[in-house]
Scaffold this motif. Structure first.
Motif, mmCIF file in Angstrom:
data_model
loop_
_atom_site.group_PDB
_atom_site.id
_atom_site.type_symbol
_atom_site.label_atom_id
_atom_site.label_comp_id
_atom_site.label_asym_id
_atom_site.label_seq_id
_atom_site.Cartn_x
_atom_site.Cartn_y
_atom_site.Cartn_z
ATOM 1 N N GLY A 158 0.447 3.191 13.267
ATOM 2 C CA GLY A 158 1.839 2.752 14.036
ATOM 3 C C GLY A 158 3.048 3.178 13.325
ATOM 4 N N VAL A 159 3.819 3.456 13.661
ATOM 5 C CA VAL A 159 5.388 4.075 13.446
ATOM 6 C C VAL A 159 5.994 3.548 13.715
ATOM 7 C CG1 VAL A 159 6.064 5.207 15.261
ATOM 8 C CG2 VAL A 159 6.890 6.392 12.862
ATOM 9 N N LEU B 97 5.902 18.481 15.887
ATOM 10 C CA LEU B 97 5.399 17.710 16.338
ATOM 11 C C LEU B 97 6.603 16.348 15.665
ATOM 12 C CD1 LEU B 97 1.657 17.607 16.488
ATOM 13 C CD2 LEU B 97 3.123 17.484 18.291
ATOM 14 N N ASN B 98 7.761 15.027 16.739
ATOM 15 C CA ASN B 98 7.557 13.975 16.482
ATOM 16 C C ASN B 98 6.981 12.632 15.612
ATOM 17 O OD1 ASN B 98 7.652 12.468 18.240
ATOM 18 N ND2 ASN B 98 9.014 13.785 19.721
ATOM 19 N N SER B 99 7.249 11.980 15.520
ATOM 20 C CA SER B 99 6.432 10.955 14.790
ATOM 21 C C SER B 99 5.743 10.269 16.083
ATOM 22 C CB SER B 99 7.601 9.774 14.481
ATOM 23 O OG SER B 99 8.326 9.307 14.675
ATOM 24 N N LEU B 100 6.648 9.940 17.598
ATOM 25 C CA LEU B 100 5.783 9.623 18.384
ATOM 26 C C LEU B 100 4.371 10.285 19.084
ATOM 27 C CD1 LEU B 100 8.833 7.909 20.894
ATOM 28 C CD2 LEU B 100 7.326 7.047 18.303
ATOM 29 N N GLY C 33 4.973 9.824 23.553
ATOM 30 C CA GLY C 33 4.758 9.537 23.017
ATOM 31 C C GLY C 33 3.743 8.072 22.250
ATOM 32 N N TYR C 34 3.729 7.303 21.540
ATOM 33 C CA TYR C 34 3.413 6.677 21.861
ATOM 34 C C TYR C 34 3.921 5.658 20.082
ATOM 35 C CZ TYR C 34 -1.505 6.527 24.072
ATOM 36 O OH TYR C 34 -2.838 7.700 25.175
ATOM 37 N N PHE C 35 4.280 4.031 20.086
ATOM 38 C CA PHE C 35 4.485 3.447 19.171
ATOM 39 C C PHE C 35 3.360 2.747 18.542
ATOM 40 C CE2 PHE C 35 8.594 2.570 21.829
ATOM 41 C CZ PHE C 35 9.223 3.396 20.510
ATOM 42 N N ALA C 36 2.587 3.005 18.916
ATOM 43 C CA ALA C 36 1.373 2.281 17.932
ATOM 44 C C ALA C 36 0.091 2.658 18.473
ATOM 45 C CB ALA C 36 1.303 0.915 17.873
#
Length: 93
Positions: free
Chosen positions: A44-45, A60-63, A31-34
């Motif tokens: 972004g997270v 889904l997790n945050s990423l 996954g992505y951080f931003a």
């Protein structure tokens, strides 16, 4: 992680529903951080550990949520709809 981040430019081939995007992630992560996509939707997270995960409600997790949003959302209304309708799993990983 801040010392080992990587960037990716994703250009889908043969997947008409997915949008081109650019993201920042840690090597080995999926996954992505931003991220930002071709419609200018940026997301972004802030990764803060939390015990709010629910192992009986997989999602889904945050990423992965950021990666999925970047792939499909063309505007803020679509971001809100997608995130609101998505099952969420562990807050971070």
């Amino acid at each position: 992680l801040q010392d080992f981040l990587a960037s990716i430019i994703y250009v889908p081939v043969g997947a008409a529903q997915m949008l081109p995007s650019a993201g920042v992630f840690a090597p080995g992560f999926v996954g992505y951080f931003a991220a930002i996509n071709s419609h200018g939707v940026a997301i972004g997270v802030n990764t803060i550990r939390s015990a709010n995960g629910n192992s009986t409600h997989v999602g889904l997790n945050s990423l992965m949520m950021l990666r999925a949003v970047a792939a499909v959302a063309q505007n803020l209304d679509q971001v809100v709809s997608f995130v609101g309708a998505s099952a969420r799993g562990a807050p971070f990983m």
